[in-house]
Design a protein around this motif. Structure first.
Motif, PDB file in Angstrom:
ATOM      1  N   ARG A  54      13.232 -12.168 -13.804  1.00 22.08           N
ATOM      2  CA  ARG A  54      13.182 -11.958 -15.063  1.00 22.08           C
ATOM      3  C   ARG A  54      12.715 -10.676 -15.311  1.00 22.08           C
ATOM      4  O   ARG A  54      12.956  -9.739 -16.368  1.00 22.08           O
ATOM      5  N   TYR A  55      11.674 -10.327 -14.667  1.00 26.18           N
ATOM      6  CA  TYR A  55      10.963  -8.775 -14.939  1.00 26.18           C
ATOM      7  C   TYR A  55      11.201  -7.779 -13.806  1.00 26.18           C
ATOM      8  O   TYR A  55      11.410  -6.617 -14.087  1.00 26.18           O
ATOM      9  N   PHE A  56      11.787  -8.425 -12.780  1.00 26.92           N
ATOM     10  CA  PHE A  56      12.075  -7.273 -11.608  1.00 26.92           C
ATOM     11  C   PHE A  56      13.362  -7.858 -10.722  1.00 26.92           C
ATOM     12  O   PHE A  56      13.415  -8.702 -10.087  1.00 26.92           O
ATOM     13  N   ALA A  57      14.399  -7.013 -11.014  1.00 24.34           N
ATOM     14  CA  ALA A  57      15.654  -7.372 -10.450  1.00 24.34           C
ATOM     15  C   ALA A  57      15.734  -7.430  -9.124  1.00 24.34           C
ATOM     16  O   ALA A  57      16.339  -8.123  -8.430  1.00 24.34           O
ATOM     17  N   THR A  58      14.871  -6.597  -8.294  1.00 22.40           N
ATOM     18  CA  THR A  58      14.930  -6.498  -6.772  1.00 22.40           C
ATOM     19  C   THR A  58      13.313  -6.387  -6.812  1.00 22.40           C
ATOM     20  O   THR A  58      12.571  -5.948  -7.441  1.00 22.40           O
ATOM     21  N   LYS A  59      13.096  -6.321  -5.314  1.00 29.44           N
ATOM     22  CA  LYS A  59      11.866  -5.935  -4.654  1.00 29.44           C
ATOM     23  C   LYS A  59      11.468  -4.499  -4.929  1.00 29.44           C
ATOM     24  O   LYS A  59      10.473  -4.150  -5.255  1.00 29.44           O
ATOM     25  N   GLN A  60      12.566  -3.723  -4.773  1.00 32.99           N
ATOM     26  CA  GLN A  60      12.397  -2.372  -5.334  1.00 32.99           C
ATOM     27  C   GLN A  60      11.992  -1.943  -6.408  1.00 32.99           C
ATOM     28  O   GLN A  60      11.059  -1.309  -6.876  1.00 32.99           O
ATOM     29  N   ASP A  61      12.376  -2.680  -7.448  1.00 33.38           N
ATOM     30  CA  ASP A  61      12.005  -2.546  -8.940  1.00 33.38           C
ATOM     31  C   ASP A  61      10.535  -2.949  -8.981  1.00 33.38           C
ATOM     32  O   ASP A  61       9.723  -2.289  -9.771  1.00 33.38           O
ATOM     33  N   LEU A  62      10.030  -3.972  -8.282  1.00 33.11           N
ATOM     34  CA  LEU A  62       8.748  -4.478  -8.174  1.00 33.11           C
ATOM     35  C   LEU A  62       7.792  -3.377  -7.666  1.00 33.11           C
ATOM     36  O   LEU A  62       6.886  -2.705  -8.171  1.00 33.11           O
ATOM     37  N   LEU A  63       8.136  -2.570  -6.435  1.00 31.24           N
ATOM     38  CA  LEU A  63       7.410  -1.610  -5.843  1.00 31.24           C
ATOM     39  C   LEU A  63       7.162  -0.376  -6.982  1.00 31.24           C
ATOM     40  O   LEU A  63       6.322   0.206  -6.738  1.00 31.24           O
ATOM     41  N   THR A  64       8.511  -0.091  -7.436  1.00 32.55           N
ATOM     42  CA  THR A  64       8.217   0.987  -8.437  1.00 32.55           C
ATOM     43  C   THR A  64       7.104   0.730  -9.412  1.00 32.55           C
ATOM     44  O   THR A  64       6.476   1.586  -9.922  1.00 32.55           O
ATOM     45  N   ALA A  65       7.380  -0.522  -9.831  1.00 31.86           N
ATOM     46  CA  ALA A  65       6.304  -0.706 -10.906  1.00 31.86           C
ATOM     47  C   ALA A  65       4.985  -0.577 -10.434  1.00 31.86           C
ATOM     48  O   ALA A  65       3.737  -0.362 -11.318  1.00 31.86           O
ATOM     49  N   MET A  66       4.835  -1.015  -9.148  1.00 31.93           N
ATOM     50  CA  MET A  66       3.221  -1.029  -8.809  1.00 31.93           C
ATOM     51  C   MET A  66       3.283   0.236  -8.625  1.00 31.93           C
ATOM     52  O   MET A  66       1.657   0.579  -8.660  1.00 31.93           O
ATOM     53  N   ALA A  67       3.896   1.232  -8.137  1.00 28.54           N
ATOM     54  CA  ALA A  67       3.503   2.688  -7.907  1.00 28.54           C
ATOM     55  C   ALA A  67       2.910   3.081  -9.270  1.00 28.54           C
ATOM     56  O   ALA A  67       2.134   3.935  -9.598  1.00 28.54           O
ATOM     57  N   GLU A  68       3.892   3.078 -10.285  1.00 27.77           N
ATOM     58  CA  GLU A  68       3.240   3.292 -11.589  1.00 27.77           C
ATOM     59  C   GLU A  68       2.060   3.000 -11.839  1.00 27.77           C
ATOM     60  O   GLU A  68       1.105   3.502 -12.573  1.00 27.77           O
ATOM     61  N   HIS A 104      -5.487   1.268  -2.805  1.00 30.72           N
ATOM     62  CA  HIS A 104      -4.616  -0.009  -2.390  1.00 30.72           C
ATOM     63  C   HIS A 104      -4.339   0.220  -0.898  1.00 30.72           C
ATOM     64  O   HIS A 104      -3.911   1.202  -0.652  1.00 30.72           O
ATOM     65  N   ARG A 105      -4.321  -0.802  -0.148  1.00 24.27           N
ATOM     66  CA  ARG A 105      -3.719  -0.708   1.057  1.00 24.27           C
ATOM     67  C   ARG A 105      -2.402  -0.581   1.192  1.00 24.27           C
ATOM     68  O   ARG A 105      -1.456  -1.058   0.246  1.00 24.27           O
ATOM     69  N   ASP A 106      -2.006   0.411   2.141  1.00 16.65           N
ATOM     70  CA  ASP A 106      -0.416   0.772   1.929  1.00 16.65           C
ATOM     71  C   ASP A 106      -0.149   1.267   0.847  1.00 16.65           C
ATOM     72  O   ASP A 106       1.091   1.447   0.330  1.00 16.65           O
ATOM     73  N   GLY A 107      -0.959   1.957  -0.038  1.00 19.99           N
ATOM     74  CA  GLY A 107      -0.691   2.394  -1.313  1.00 19.99           C
ATOM     75  C   GLY A 107       0.405   3.595  -1.372  1.00 19.99           C
ATOM     76  O   GLY A 107       1.221   3.820  -1.933  1.00 19.99           O
ATOM     77  N   ALA A 108       0.296   4.450  -0.249  1.00 24.50           N
ATOM     78  CA  ALA A 108       0.991   5.631  -0.092  1.00 24.50           C
ATOM     79  C   ALA A 108       2.359   5.240   0.298  1.00 24.50           C
ATOM     80  O   ALA A 108       3.217   6.016   0.074  1.00 24.50           O
ATOM     81  N   ARG A 109       2.683   4.119   1.278  1.00 22.92           N
ATOM     82  CA  ARG A 109       3.892   3.761   1.666  1.00 22.92           C
ATOM     83  C   ARG A 109       4.521   2.988   0.369  1.00 22.92           C
ATOM     84  O   ARG A 109       5.883   3.387   0.308  1.00 22.92           O
ATOM     85  N   VAL A 110       3.934   2.453  -0.559  1.00 16.73           N
ATOM     86  CA  VAL A 110       4.375   2.017  -1.711  1.00 16.73           C
ATOM     87  C   VAL A 110       5.099   3.207  -2.611  1.00 16.73           C
ATOM     88  O   VAL A 110       6.194   3.083  -2.917  1.00 16.73           O
ATOM     89  N   PHE A 111       4.270   4.018  -2.815  1.00 14.13           N
ATOM     90  CA  PHE A 111       4.393   5.179  -3.571  1.00 14.13           C
ATOM     91  C   PHE A 111       5.700   6.199  -2.871  1.00 14.13           C
ATOM     92  O   PHE A 111       6.315   6.428  -3.942  1.00 14.13           O
ATOM     93  N   ALA A 112       5.324   6.282  -1.881  1.00 11.59           N
ATOM     94  CA  ALA A 112       6.520   7.393  -1.283  1.00 11.59           C
ATOM     95  C   ALA A 112       7.773   6.614  -1.167  1.00 11.59           C
ATOM     96  O   ALA A 112       8.946   7.533  -1.322  1.00 11.59           O
ATOM     97  N   GLY A 113       8.084   5.212  -1.566  1.00 11.05           N
ATOM     98  CA  GLY A 113       9.432   4.811  -1.253  1.00 11.05           C
ATOM     99  C   GLY A 113      10.061   4.647  -2.904  1.00 11.05           C
ATOM    100  O   GLY A 113      10.874   3.837  -2.950  1.00 11.05           O
ATOM    101  N   THR A 114       9.463   5.002  -3.795  1.00 16.14           N
ATOM    102  CA  THR A 114       9.732   4.821  -5.182  1.00 16.14           C
ATOM    103  C   THR A 114       9.952   6.137  -6.074  1.00 16.14           C
ATOM    104  O   THR A 114       9.442   6.985  -5.505  1.00 16.14           O
TER     105      THR A 114
END
Length: 228
Positions: A54-68, A104-114
């Motif tokens: 309902r809020y995140f259509a894909t996991k990638q959408d979730l990761l993008t929101a986490m980066a934000e 955040h653990r793996d913070g750079a990995r999350v941010f780099a992919g979004t």
């Protein structure tokens, strides 16, 4: 009949966007990016996995929101024109980005992919480009400098977090490079001479060295103003 995310009388909703993001960041910090799945996130929130979409259509959408969300605490107002030399303000912004990712653990990995385009990420980028434009840099140089510094900071932090996690999981891994160089055939005289620095875990000093090189290059490229 209520859905898994619909509040029943007297109970708060179990699922909303903000709580989902906070839970996802908690799971990231606990277990890392590889272990973060939509199913595990749903289990942690006590809902069906489908409710998350309902809020995140894909996991990638979730990761993008986490980066934000990771950049939400970066204070860009502290880098206004009256807060010092442009190079100092630029360095402060770069350090703030690194600090936010390291939080955040793996913070750079999350941010780099979004490619987040929320107010936190865009606010950071706007402040960064603004520092350079106000200092007299051409618009295209200011934009390219943004990519250069962000890519450097994210890349450095990614390697830093990977090295720290490897050291936590296998203390002997810290000596891998040292052993390879000292026992190498053929010999590596230049690496041997610089081995103390190459094997140093002072990541802040390494980051500052690279950042200083970039800022030095920008300073040389900047067109002098009438007051310089």
């Amino acid at each position: 009949m209520s859905s898994p995310s619909t509040p029943t009388r007297g109970r708060p909703a179990r699922l909303d966007r903000a709580r989902t993001l906070e839970t996802a960041l908690d799971l990231l910090n606990q277990s890392g990016l590889d272990a973060l799945t939509m199913r595990r996130l749903a289990d942690a929130m006590g809902v069906q996995a489908g409710a998350l979409y309902r809020y995140f259509a894909t996991k990638q959408d979730l990761l993008t929101a986490m980066a934000e969300r990771m950049l939400e605490g970066v204070d860009t107002t502290a880098h206004a024109a009256d807060s010092g030399d442009w190079s100092d303000r630029l360095a402060t912004l770069a350090r703030s980005l690194r600090t936010a990712l390291l939080a955040h653990r793996d913070g750079a990995r999350v941010f780099a992919g979004t490619h987040a385009t929320g107010p936190s990420v865009l606010g950071f980028a706007d402040a960064f480009v603004g520092v350079l434009r106000e200092a007299g840099f051409r618009d295209d140089d200011a934009a390219r400098a943004l990519y250069t510094v962000v890519n450097y900071t994210v890349g450095h932090t990614l390697e830093e977090q990977a090295a720290l996690q490897a050291a936590d999981g296998d203390p002997e891994s810290v000596g891998t490079l040292r052993e390879a160089v000292t026992a190498g055939t053929p010999p590596y005289p230049h690496l041997s001479a610089t081995l103390p620095t190459l094997t140093s875990t002072d990541f802040t000093r390494l980051f500052e060295f690279g950042l200083d090189l970039i800022i030095g290059g920008l300073r040389a490229r900047r067109a002098p103003s009438a007051g310089d």
